[in-house]
Design a protein around this motif. Structure first.
Motif, PDB file in Angstrom:
ATOM      1  N   VAL A   8      -0.426  11.855  15.780  1.00 23.25           N
ATOM      2  CA  VAL A   8      -1.178  11.266  14.530  1.00 23.25           C
ATOM      3  C   VAL A   8      -0.414  11.149  13.117  1.00 23.25           C
ATOM      4  N   SER A   9      -0.774  10.563  12.546  1.00 23.73           N
ATOM      5  CA  SER A   9      -0.408  10.372  10.914  1.00 23.73           C
ATOM      6  C   SER A   9      -1.572  11.177  10.340  1.00 23.73           C
ATOM      7  N   TYR A  10      -1.075  12.212   9.352  1.00 22.78           N
ATOM      8  CA  TYR A  10      -2.138  13.092   8.454  1.00 22.78           C
ATOM      9  C   TYR A  10      -1.590  12.716   6.798  1.00 22.78           C
ATOM     10  N   ARG A  11      -2.652  12.098   6.380  1.00 21.01           N
ATOM     11  CA  ARG A  11      -2.389  11.758   4.820  1.00 21.01           C
ATOM     12  C   ARG A  11      -0.927  11.309   4.696  1.00 21.01           C
ATOM     13  N   ARG A 101      -2.162   8.416  -0.769  1.00 18.15           N
ATOM     14  CA  ARG A 101      -3.042   7.863   0.302  1.00 18.15           C
ATOM     15  C   ARG A 101      -2.343   7.839   1.730  1.00 18.15           C
ATOM     16  N   GLY A 102      -1.133   7.363   1.535  1.00 18.37           N
ATOM     17  CA  GLY A 102      -0.213   7.168   2.839  1.00 18.37           C
ATOM     18  C   GLY A 102      -0.672   6.068   3.701  1.00 18.37           C
ATOM     19  N   GLU A 103      -1.366   5.030   3.190  1.00 17.44           N
ATOM     20  CA  GLU A 103      -1.893   4.020   4.072  1.00 17.44           C
ATOM     21  C   GLU A 103      -0.605   3.256   4.187  1.00 17.44           C
ATOM     22  N   PRO A 104      -0.104   2.681   5.478  1.00 21.12           N
ATOM     23  CA  PRO A 104       0.917   1.784   5.547  1.00 21.12           C
ATOM     24  C   PRO A 104       1.246   0.673   5.065  1.00 21.12           C
ATOM     25  N   ALA A 105      -0.080  -0.208   4.945  1.00 22.84           N
ATOM     26  CA  ALA A 105      -0.036  -1.553   4.390  1.00 22.84           C
ATOM     27  C   ALA A 105       0.220  -1.333   2.798  1.00 22.84           C
ATOM     28  N   GLU A 106      -0.201  -0.319   2.387  1.00 25.75           N
ATOM     29  CA  GLU A 106       0.253  -0.072   0.900  1.00 25.75           C
ATOM     30  C   GLU A 106       1.557   0.507   0.603  1.00 25.75           C
ATOM     31  N   LEU A 107       1.919   1.034   1.557  1.00 28.50           N
ATOM     32  CA  LEU A 107       3.133   1.660   1.410  1.00 28.50           C
ATOM     33  C   LEU A 107       4.308   0.410   1.468  1.00 28.50           C
ATOM     34  N   ILE A 108       3.919  -0.288   2.375  1.00 32.23           N
ATOM     35  CA  ILE A 108       4.761  -1.674   2.769  1.00 32.23           C
ATOM     36  C   ILE A 108       4.921  -2.467   1.349  1.00 32.23           C
ATOM     37  N   SER A 109       3.740  -2.519   0.732  1.00 35.51           N
ATOM     38  CA  SER A 109       3.553  -3.218  -0.559  1.00 35.51           C
ATOM     39  C   SER A 109       4.329  -2.647  -1.428  1.00 35.51           C
ATOM     40  N   LEU A 110       4.352  -1.262  -1.565  1.00 36.08           N
ATOM     41  CA  LEU A 110       4.952  -0.644  -2.671  1.00 36.08           C
ATOM     42  C   LEU A 110       6.552  -0.881  -2.403  1.00 36.08           C
ATOM     43  N   ILE A 111       7.039  -0.700  -1.223  1.00 34.90           N
ATOM     44  CA  ILE A 111       8.371  -1.170  -0.999  1.00 34.90           C
ATOM     45  C   ILE A 111       8.882  -2.650  -1.132  1.00 34.90           C
ATOM     46  N   TYR A 112       8.044  -3.520  -0.947  1.00 35.34           N
ATOM     47  CA  TYR A 112       8.038  -4.835  -1.135  1.00 35.34           C
ATOM     48  C   TYR A 112       8.274  -5.180  -2.654  1.00 35.34           C
TER      49      TYR A 112
END
Length: 165
Positions: A8-11, A101-112
């Motif tokens: 699992v991913s945790y935070r 928050r560690g939300e993948p969609a947000e992290l991807i957007s941050l990188i983008y």
């Protein structure tokens, strides 16, 4: 309910393996409660106990994304960009919140959002803001830890290329 052996991913803490689900009491005179026993895949000697009945903490646990889910998130990144702020303090604050928050969609957007800025500054012979470079590295590292378990990735740089190109 999660199962023993599940990853699992945790935070924003990273990827954990559920090594056990058991009753524990951490204080004298306090009744036992049921806990998920989590060990980070990077250091199985560490242990994290998450109370099964604490919805807030359990909601911070999520199953790892599949390769298909990851690819869909990356394909959709241009539809959900992060608003760029010229104010470094606002960018630092926004980046910090996204990483926590560690939300993948947000992290991807941050990188983008951050990668072209960092590249542009470097191409101009200037250093990017240290906090922007740090946020880019941290977001990529978090995603790489999880995504490399579902798809063939050799580095966080390869992941960044996949997101930005």
């Amino acid at each position: 309910m999660f199962k023993i052996g599940e990853l699992v991913s945790y935070r924003s803490d990273g990827v954990y393996k559920i090594s056990d689900i058991r009753k524990e009491s951490f204080a004298l005179g306090v009744s036992e409660s049921l806990y998920y026993v989590l060990n980070p895949i990077k250091d199985e000697r560490s242990t994290l106990f998450v109370p099964v009945d604490n919805q807030l903490l359990v909601s911070a646990m999520r199953p790892l994304l599949s390769k298909k889910e990851i690819e869909e998130l990356i394909r959709g990144v241009s539809e959900h960009p992060i608003d760029w702020s010229e104010n470094p303090k606002q960018r630092i604050s926004a980046s910090r919140e996204i990483i926590l928050r560690g939300e993948p969609a947000e992290l991807i957007s941050l990188i983008y959002t951050l990668k072209p800025y960092v590249d542009k500054r470097c191409a101009e012979g200037k250093k990017p803001c240290a906090s922007d470079a740090s946020a880019l590295e941290r977001a990529a590292a978090l995603l790489f830890e999880e995504f490399s378990l579902s798809m063939p990735l050799s580095s966080s740089d390869e992941l960044i290329k996949l997101i930005v190109e």
